[in-house]
Design a protein around this motif. Structure first.
Motif, PDB file in Angstrom:
ATOM      1  N   ALA A  93       0.831  -1.209   0.000  1.00 39.06           N
ATOM      2  CA  ALA A  93       0.000   0.000   0.000  1.00 39.06           C
ATOM      3  C   ALA A  93       0.867   1.262   0.000  1.00 39.06           C
ATOM      4  O   ALA A  93       0.542   2.250  -0.672  1.00 39.06           O
ATOM      5  CB  ALA A  93      -0.931  -0.004   1.205  1.00 39.06           C
ATOM      6  N   GLY A  94       1.974   1.231   0.727  1.00 38.04           N
ATOM      7  CA  GLY A  94       2.872   2.381   0.765  1.00 38.04           C
ATOM      8  C   GLY A  94       3.502   2.656  -0.591  1.00 38.04           C
ATOM      9  O   GLY A  94       3.639   3.812  -0.996  1.00 38.04           O
ATOM     10  N   ILE A  95       3.885   1.605  -1.281  1.00 35.34           N
ATOM     11  CA  ILE A  95       4.472   1.781  -2.613  1.00 35.34           C
ATOM     12  C   ILE A  95       3.420   2.317  -3.580  1.00 35.34           C
ATOM     13  O   ILE A  95       3.694   3.214  -4.380  1.00 35.34           O
ATOM     14  CB  ILE A  95       5.108   0.469  -3.112  1.00 35.34           C
ATOM     15  CG1 ILE A  95       6.342   0.124  -2.257  1.00 35.34           C
ATOM     16  CG2 ILE A  95       5.490   0.576  -4.592  1.00 35.34           C
ATOM     17  CD1 ILE A  95       6.922  -1.250  -2.507  1.00 35.34           C
ATOM     18  N   VAL A  96       2.197   1.797  -3.494  1.00 40.85           N
ATOM     19  CA  VAL A  96       1.109   2.304  -4.335  1.00 40.85           C
ATOM     20  C   VAL A  96       0.894   3.795  -4.067  1.00 40.85           C
ATOM     21  O   VAL A  96       0.766   4.599  -5.010  1.00 40.85           O
ATOM     22  CB  VAL A  96      -0.186   1.495  -4.111  1.00 40.85           C
ATOM     23  CG1 VAL A  96      -1.398   2.205  -4.700  1.00 40.85           C
ATOM     24  CG2 VAL A  96      -0.044   0.094  -4.699  1.00 40.85           C
ATOM     25  N   ALA A  97       0.878   4.189  -2.796  1.00 41.97           N
ATOM     26  CA  ALA A  97       0.694   5.606  -2.459  1.00 41.97           C
ATOM     27  C   ALA A  97       1.855   6.442  -3.004  1.00 41.97           C
ATOM     28  O   ALA A  97       1.642   7.548  -3.513  1.00 41.97           O
ATOM     29  CB  ALA A  97       0.573   5.774  -0.947  1.00 41.97           C
ATOM     30  N   GLY A 100       1.527   7.243  -6.773  1.00 41.80           N
ATOM     31  CA  GLY A 100       0.496   8.210  -7.148  1.00 41.80           C
ATOM     32  C   GLY A 100       0.588   9.562  -6.483  1.00 41.80           C
ATOM     33  O   GLY A 100       0.030  10.539  -6.986  1.00 41.80           O
ATOM     34  N   GLN A 101       1.307   9.638  -5.363  1.00 37.38           N
ATOM     35  CA  GLN A 101       1.266  10.889  -4.609  1.00 37.38           C
ATOM     36  C   GLN A 101       2.607  11.600  -4.504  1.00 37.38           C
ATOM     37  O   GLN A 101       2.664  12.823  -4.567  1.00 37.38           O
ATOM     38  CB  GLN A 101       0.739  10.624  -3.192  1.00 37.38           C
ATOM     39  CG  GLN A 101      -0.677  10.113  -3.181  1.00 37.38           C
ATOM     40  CD  GLN A 101      -1.091   9.591  -1.816  1.00 37.38           C
ATOM     41  OE1 GLN A 101      -0.400   9.780  -0.834  1.00 37.38           O
ATOM     42  NE2 GLN A 101      -2.218   8.919  -1.764  1.00 37.38           N
ATOM     43  N   ALA A 164       7.191   0.056 -11.513  1.00 38.08           N
ATOM     44  CA  ALA A 164       5.964   0.802 -11.225  1.00 38.08           C
ATOM     45  C   ALA A 164       6.223   2.307 -11.134  1.00 38.08           C
ATOM     46  O   ALA A 164       5.400   3.101 -11.613  1.00 38.08           O
ATOM     47  CB  ALA A 164       5.337   0.290  -9.933  1.00 38.08           C
ATOM     48  N   LEU A 165       7.347   2.700 -10.543  1.00 37.95           N
ATOM     49  CA  LEU A 165       7.636   4.134 -10.460  1.00 37.95           C
ATOM     50  C   LEU A 165       7.884   4.729 -11.843  1.00 37.95           C
ATOM     51  O   LEU A 165       7.394   5.817 -12.147  1.00 37.95           O
ATOM     52  CB  LEU A 165       8.822   4.386  -9.533  1.00 37.95           C
ATOM     53  CG  LEU A 165       8.504   4.252  -8.042  1.00 37.95           C
ATOM     54  CD1 LEU A 165       9.780   4.276  -7.214  1.00 37.95           C
ATOM     55  CD2 LEU A 165       7.549   5.341  -7.586  1.00 37.95           C
ATOM     56  N   VAL A 166       8.613   4.027 -12.670  1.00 40.69           N
ATOM     57  CA  VAL A 166       8.834   4.503 -14.040  1.00 40.69           C
ATOM     58  C   VAL A 166       7.523   4.439 -14.822  1.00 40.69           C
ATOM     59  O   VAL A 166       7.146   5.389 -15.514  1.00 40.69           O
ATOM     60  CB  VAL A 166       9.947   3.686 -14.738  1.00 40.69           C
ATOM     61  CG1 VAL A 166      10.053   4.056 -16.206  1.00 40.69           C
ATOM     62  CG2 VAL A 166      11.281   3.890 -14.027  1.00 40.69           C
ATOM     63  N   GLY A 167       6.800   3.335 -14.700  1.00 41.98           N
ATOM     64  CA  GLY A 167       5.533   3.180 -15.410  1.00 41.98           C
ATOM     65  C   GLY A 167       4.490   4.186 -14.971  1.00 41.98           C
ATOM     66  O   GLY A 167       3.703   4.679 -15.793  1.00 41.98           O
ATOM     67  N   GLY A 168       4.471   4.500 -13.677  1.00 44.61           N
ATOM     68  CA  GLY A 168       3.523   5.498 -13.179  1.00 44.61           C
ATOM     69  C   GLY A 168       3.751   6.849 -13.817  1.00 44.61           C
ATOM     70  O   GLY A 168       2.805   7.566 -14.157  1.00 44.61           O
ATOM     71  N   GLY A 172       0.777   6.677 -16.090  1.00 47.70           N
ATOM     72  CA  GLY A 172      -0.201   7.183 -15.138  1.00 47.70           C
ATOM     73  C   GLY A 172      -0.472   6.220 -13.998  1.00 47.70           C
ATOM     74  O   GLY A 172      -0.454   5.002 -14.163  1.00 47.70           O
ATOM     75  N   ASP A 173      -0.703   6.820 -12.867  1.00 47.41           N
ATOM     76  CA  ASP A 173      -0.974   6.078 -11.632  1.00 47.41           C
ATOM     77  C   ASP A 173      -2.193   5.173 -11.758  1.00 47.41           C
ATOM     78  O   ASP A 173      -2.185   4.032 -11.293  1.00 47.41           O
ATOM     79  CB  ASP A 173      -1.164   7.088 -10.493  1.00 47.41           C
ATOM     80  CG  ASP A 173      -1.695   6.467  -9.241  1.00 47.41           C
ATOM     81  OD1 ASP A 173      -1.076   5.499  -8.758  1.00 47.41           O
ATOM     82  OD2 ASP A 173      -2.733   6.935  -8.729  1.00 47.41           O
ATOM     83  N   ASP A 174      -3.254   5.657 -12.400  1.00 49.91           N
ATOM     84  CA  ASP A 174      -4.494   4.880 -12.481  1.00 49.91           C
ATOM     85  C   ASP A 174      -4.308   3.560 -13.229  1.00 49.91           C
ATOM     86  O   ASP A 174      -4.985   2.574 -12.949  1.00 49.91           O
ATOM     87  CB  ASP A 174      -5.618   5.697 -13.117  1.00 49.91           C
ATOM     88  CG  ASP A 174      -5.267   6.229 -14.497  1.00 49.91           C
ATOM     89  OD1 ASP A 174      -4.068   6.420 -14.796  1.00 49.91           O
ATOM     90  OD2 ASP A 174      -6.197   6.466 -15.282  1.00 49.91           O
TER      91      ASP A 174
END
Length: 193
Positions: A93-97, A100-101, A164-168, A172-174
């Protein structure tokens, strides 16, 4: 008087690190000159050189600041979650946040590594230390949760976070956050004893 007491950074030093953190992350380290950081931090050139001696030490301070913030996030998560299995969920959950944030333009360490290709240089050594800490911390979380092959779990989660960080940033995060969470949980589930 003890010299072991940690000193708080001077306000000027803190402003320089804050300005460098924002500018280096948003625009790139080599794209931002010291004059720009000085102007944003509202300090003199002499102050920057007194505090850091030059740009490379400011870059190291920026990366150390990023490292410190991530370590603090892990410490807070560890303090608030007592069940090891729930800590794995908190990490995901922390990595997901984060995707996106906070780190919406990729991983600051990967970005810096791209600008500093010398593997023996101080910047890359700092990046390597951070990544080793991150990997070993994830391995400890996997051990505590009773997952099989915790080193493999940690390696997979580091790889997934990097992607995920590069892909975000690119997609996009969504789109990326759900894919990261789904794939990370599949790795965890595959290693449950």
């Amino acid at each position: 008087m003890s010299t072991d007491t940690p000193k708080r950074p001077s306000p000027a030093r803190a402003r320089l690190i804050d300005a460098a953190t924002r500018l280096f992350y948003e625009e790139g380290i080599h794209a931002v000159g010291v004059d720009r950081v000085i102007a944003e931090a509202e300090v003199t050139r002499a102050t920057l050189y007194k505090q850091f001696g030059g740009k490379e030490n400011l870059v190291l301070a920026y990366l150390q600041n990023e490292d410190r913030m991530l370590r603090e996030m892990f410490a807070e998560a560890g303090a608030s979650v007592t069940e090891p299995e729930r800590l794995v969920d908190a990490v995901i959950a922390g990595i997901v946040a984060d995707i996106g944030q906070r780190h919406t333009r990729g991983c600051p360490f990967i970005n810096a590594a791209a600008e500093y290709p010398d593997a023996d240089g101080a910047v890359r050594q700092m990046i390597d230390e951070h990544r080793e800490w991150f990997r070993s911390t994830l391995e400890s979380v996997a051990v505590a949760a009773g997952l099989s092959r915790p080193a493999d779990v940690a390696a997979s989660l580091v790889l997934l976070r990097d992607a995920a960080l590069v892909g975000g940033y690119l997609d996009g995060d969504d789109r990326v956050s759900p894919a990261f969470a789904r794939t990370a949980r599949a790795v965890i589930d595959a290693h449950r004893a």
